[in-house]
Design a protein around this motif. Structure first.
Motif, PDB file in Angstrom:
ATOM      1  N   TYR A  63       0.851  -1.189   0.000  1.00 50.81           N
ATOM      2  CA  TYR A  63       0.000   0.000   0.000  1.00 50.81           C
ATOM      3  C   TYR A  63       0.887   1.239   0.000  1.00 50.81           C
ATOM      4  O   TYR A  63       1.752   1.383   0.859  1.00 50.81           O
ATOM      5  CB  TYR A  63      -0.912   0.029   1.230  1.00 50.81           C
ATOM      6  CG  TYR A  63      -1.984  -1.020   1.245  1.00 50.81           C
ATOM      7  CD1 TYR A  63      -3.022  -0.992   0.320  1.00 50.81           C
ATOM      8  CD2 TYR A  63      -1.987  -2.027   2.204  1.00 50.81           C
ATOM      9  CE1 TYR A  63      -4.019  -1.961   0.334  1.00 50.81           C
ATOM     10  CE2 TYR A  63      -2.983  -2.993   2.234  1.00 50.81           C
ATOM     11  CZ  TYR A  63      -3.991  -2.950   1.300  1.00 50.81           C
ATOM     12  OH  TYR A  63      -4.979  -3.902   1.315  1.00 50.81           O
ATOM     13  N   ARG A  64       0.653   2.135  -0.963  1.00 52.75           N
ATOM     14  CA  ARG A  64       1.464   3.347  -1.083  1.00 52.75           C
ATOM     15  C   ARG A  64       0.675   4.630  -0.890  1.00 52.75           C
ATOM     16  O   ARG A  64       1.242   5.657  -0.548  1.00 52.75           O
ATOM     17  CB  ARG A  64       2.136   3.388  -2.458  1.00 52.75           C
ATOM     18  CG  ARG A  64       3.069   2.218  -2.681  1.00 52.75           C
ATOM     19  CD  ARG A  64       3.586   2.132  -4.110  1.00 52.75           C
ATOM     20  NE  ARG A  64       4.370   0.924  -4.270  1.00 52.75           N
ATOM     21  CZ  ARG A  64       5.670   0.847  -4.019  1.00 52.75           C
ATOM     22  NH1 ARG A  64       6.321   1.897  -3.594  1.00 52.75           N
ATOM     23  NH2 ARG A  64       6.305  -0.284  -4.190  1.00 52.75           N
ATOM     24  N   ARG A  65      -0.644   4.569  -1.132  1.00 56.02           N
ATOM     25  CA  ARG A  65      -1.480   5.767  -1.017  1.00 56.02           C
ATOM     26  C   ARG A  65      -2.822   5.404  -0.409  1.00 56.02           C
ATOM     27  O   ARG A  65      -3.285   4.274  -0.545  1.00 56.02           O
ATOM     28  CB  ARG A  65      -1.727   6.405  -2.394  1.00 56.02           C
ATOM     29  CG  ARG A  65      -0.475   6.928  -3.067  1.00 56.02           C
ATOM     30  CD  ARG A  65      -0.789   7.685  -4.341  1.00 56.02           C
ATOM     31  NE  ARG A  65      -1.650   8.845  -4.139  1.00 56.02           N
ATOM     32  CZ  ARG A  65      -1.250  10.020  -3.630  1.00 56.02           C
ATOM     33  NH1 ARG A  65      -0.024  10.170  -3.240  1.00 56.02           N
ATOM     34  NH2 ARG A  65      -2.097  11.017  -3.523  1.00 56.02           N
ATOM     35  N   ASP A  88       7.618  -0.906   6.708  1.00 55.44           N
ATOM     36  CA  ASP A  88       7.958  -0.550   5.333  1.00 55.44           C
ATOM     37  C   ASP A  88       9.288  -1.234   5.021  1.00 55.44           C
ATOM     38  O   ASP A  88      10.349  -0.786   5.443  1.00 55.44           O
ATOM     39  CB  ASP A  88       8.070   0.976   5.214  1.00 55.44           C
ATOM     40  CG  ASP A  88       8.500   1.440   3.835  1.00 55.44           C
ATOM     41  OD1 ASP A  88       8.813   0.583   2.970  1.00 55.44           O
ATOM     42  OD2 ASP A  88       8.527   2.665   3.614  1.00 55.44           O
ATOM     43  N   SER A 130      -2.723   7.345   7.121  1.00 58.98           N
ATOM     44  CA  SER A 130      -2.728   7.726   5.704  1.00 58.98           C
ATOM     45  C   SER A 130      -1.337   7.567   5.126  1.00 58.98           C
ATOM     46  O   SER A 130      -0.337   7.820   5.798  1.00 58.98           O
ATOM     47  CB  SER A 130      -3.180   9.183   5.545  1.00 58.98           C
ATOM     48  OG  SER A 130      -4.537   9.299   5.872  1.00 58.98           O
ATOM     49  N   LEU A 131      -1.302   7.160   3.859  1.00 61.87           N
ATOM     50  CA  LEU A 131      -0.039   7.014   3.132  1.00 61.87           C
ATOM     51  C   LEU A 131      -0.088   7.897   1.891  1.00 61.87           C
ATOM     52  O   LEU A 131      -1.135   8.016   1.259  1.00 61.87           O
ATOM     53  CB  LEU A 131       0.172   5.568   2.700  1.00 61.87           C
ATOM     54  CG  LEU A 131       0.285   4.521   3.800  1.00 61.87           C
ATOM     55  CD1 LEU A 131       0.297   3.130   3.192  1.00 61.87           C
ATOM     56  CD2 LEU A 131       1.533   4.747   4.633  1.00 61.87           C
ATOM     57  N   GLY A 132       1.039   8.505   1.546  1.00 58.08           N
ATOM     58  CA  GLY A 132       1.140   9.250   0.295  1.00 58.08           C
ATOM     59  C   GLY A 132       0.373  10.550   0.263  1.00 58.08           C
ATOM     60  O   GLY A 132       0.064  11.050  -0.811  1.00 58.08           O
ATOM     61  N   THR A 133       0.054  11.115   1.425  1.00 56.59           N
ATOM     62  CA  THR A 133      -0.670  12.386   1.474  1.00 56.59           C
ATOM     63  C   THR A 133      -0.001  13.315   2.479  1.00 56.59           C
ATOM     64  O   THR A 133       0.934  12.923   3.184  1.00 56.59           O
ATOM     65  CB  THR A 133      -2.138  12.180   1.917  1.00 56.59           C
ATOM     66  OG1 THR A 133      -2.135  11.775   3.299  1.00 56.59           O
ATOM     67  CG2 THR A 133      -2.843  11.146   1.065  1.00 56.59           C
ATOM     68  N   ALA A 136       0.221  11.955   5.961  1.00 54.00           N
ATOM     69  CA  ALA A 136       1.063  10.782   6.194  1.00 54.00           C
ATOM     70  C   ALA A 136       1.987  11.027   7.383  1.00 54.00           C
ATOM     71  O   ALA A 136       2.496  12.123   7.581  1.00 54.00           O
ATOM     72  CB  ALA A 136       1.855  10.434   4.951  1.00 54.00           C
ATOM     73  N   LYS A 163       6.914   5.120   4.520  1.00 52.03           N
ATOM     74  CA  LYS A 163       6.238   5.611   3.312  1.00 52.03           C
ATOM     75  C   LYS A 163       5.277   4.603   2.690  1.00 52.03           C
ATOM     76  O   LYS A 163       4.275   4.970   2.107  1.00 52.03           O
ATOM     77  CB  LYS A 163       7.270   5.994   2.244  1.00 52.03           C
ATOM     78  CG  LYS A 163       8.315   6.997   2.698  1.00 52.03           C
ATOM     79  CD  LYS A 163       7.733   8.366   2.767  1.00 52.03           C
ATOM     80  CE  LYS A 163       8.833   9.385   3.024  1.00 52.03           C
ATOM     81  NZ  LYS A 163       8.317  10.682   3.367  1.00 52.03           N
ATOM     82  N   THR A 164       5.629   3.327   2.754  1.00 50.87           N
ATOM     83  CA  THR A 164       4.874   2.269   2.087  1.00 50.87           C
ATOM     84  C   THR A 164       4.573   1.167   3.087  1.00 50.87           C
ATOM     85  O   THR A 164       5.463   0.730   3.817  1.00 50.87           O
ATOM     86  CB  THR A 164       5.700   1.691   0.917  1.00 50.87           C
ATOM     87  OG1 THR A 164       6.050   2.741   0.033  1.00 50.87           O
ATOM     88  CG2 THR A 164       4.925   0.639   0.162  1.00 50.87           C
ATOM     89  N   GLN A 191      -9.161   5.234  -1.174  1.00 52.69           N
ATOM     90  CA  GLN A 191      -8.372   6.106  -2.026  1.00 52.69           C
ATOM     91  C   GLN A 191      -8.257   7.490  -1.394  1.00 52.69           C
ATOM     92  O   GLN A 191      -9.185   7.943  -0.750  1.00 52.69           O
ATOM     93  CB  GLN A 191      -9.005   6.233  -3.413  1.00 52.69           C
ATOM     94  CG  GLN A 191      -8.986   4.944  -4.203  1.00 52.69           C
ATOM     95  CD  GLN A 191      -7.579   4.404  -4.379  1.00 52.69           C
ATOM     96  OE1 GLN A 191      -6.655   5.129  -4.719  1.00 52.69           O
ATOM     97  NE2 GLN A 191      -7.388   3.109  -4.135  1.00 52.69           N
TER      98      GLN A 191
END
Length: 192
Positions: A63-65, A88, A130-133, A136, A163-164, A191
């Motif tokens: 999961y990245r985002r 990660d 949350s990831l990628g925002t 995060a 991050k991931t 999303q």
């Protein structure tokens, strides 16, 4: 969503990867107790294992985002020492994201005791991050103990290098015979 209802009693779970020493430690589906349904996962620790973090079980993912919601139920028996964390592994040295620890019936976040947990009762945990925002890094935890108002811990400090989400896992960190149970494990990503 893993509720272990389709897994045979006395066998390892099909969905998780396991790490065992094989010297009295085990991770097996049981019908002794369940948060819902008839089955749960029984994690049994033992003294003298090669690594303190065995036995442990984990899931791999990527999961990245998005907003990640992770729910599960734990039943802690006497002496259980449980560590749960997101990792990660996309970097050469893995980074830890949300992490909780239970030692001597006390829930710890960032090494600080935040809540007393009952023994031999199912307790629900809801972890989200949350990831990628822009959000995060921080994460939240809700703990639901039967007969009590839910306890929420919001905007918990995170690790900026996380991050991931590639790994989620539980380890039993006792050096004696202890047991804890896991049920109703789920991971969902919304999303951003």
């Amino acid at each position: 969503h893993f509720d272990f209802e389709r897994d045979p009693v006395g066998q390892p779970p099909r969905e998780f990867e396991l790490s065992l020493d094989g010297k009295g430690d085990s991770i097996l589906v049981t019908d002794e107790t369940a948060a819902t349904g008839r089955h749960s996962l029984k994690i049994t620790d033992a003294p003298g294992l090669k690594y303190i973090w065995q036995p442990h079980l984990f899931l791999k993912m990527d999961y990245r985002r998005g907003r990640i919601q992770n729910n599960f139920a734990l039943r802690l028996e006497a002496g259980a020492k449980v560590n749960f964390e997101w990792r990660d592994w996309s970097q050469s040295e893995y980074q830890t994201g949300p992490q909780i620890t239970v030692l001597e019936g006390k829930l710890k976040i960032g090494g600080k005791e935040v809540l007393e947990l009952p023994q031999s009762q199912w307790v629900r945990f809801e972890v989200s991050a949350s990831l990628g925002t822009a959000e995060a890094g921080s994460w939240s935890l809700k703990v639901i103990i039967p007969g009590q108002a839910p306890r929420e811990f919001k905007d918990l400090p995170g690790n900026a290098k996380f991050k991931t989400l590639t790994w989620m896992g539980f380890s039993s960190d006792a050096d004696e015979k202890t047991v804890f149970y896991l049920d109703d494990f789920s991971v969902e990503a919304a999303q951003p």
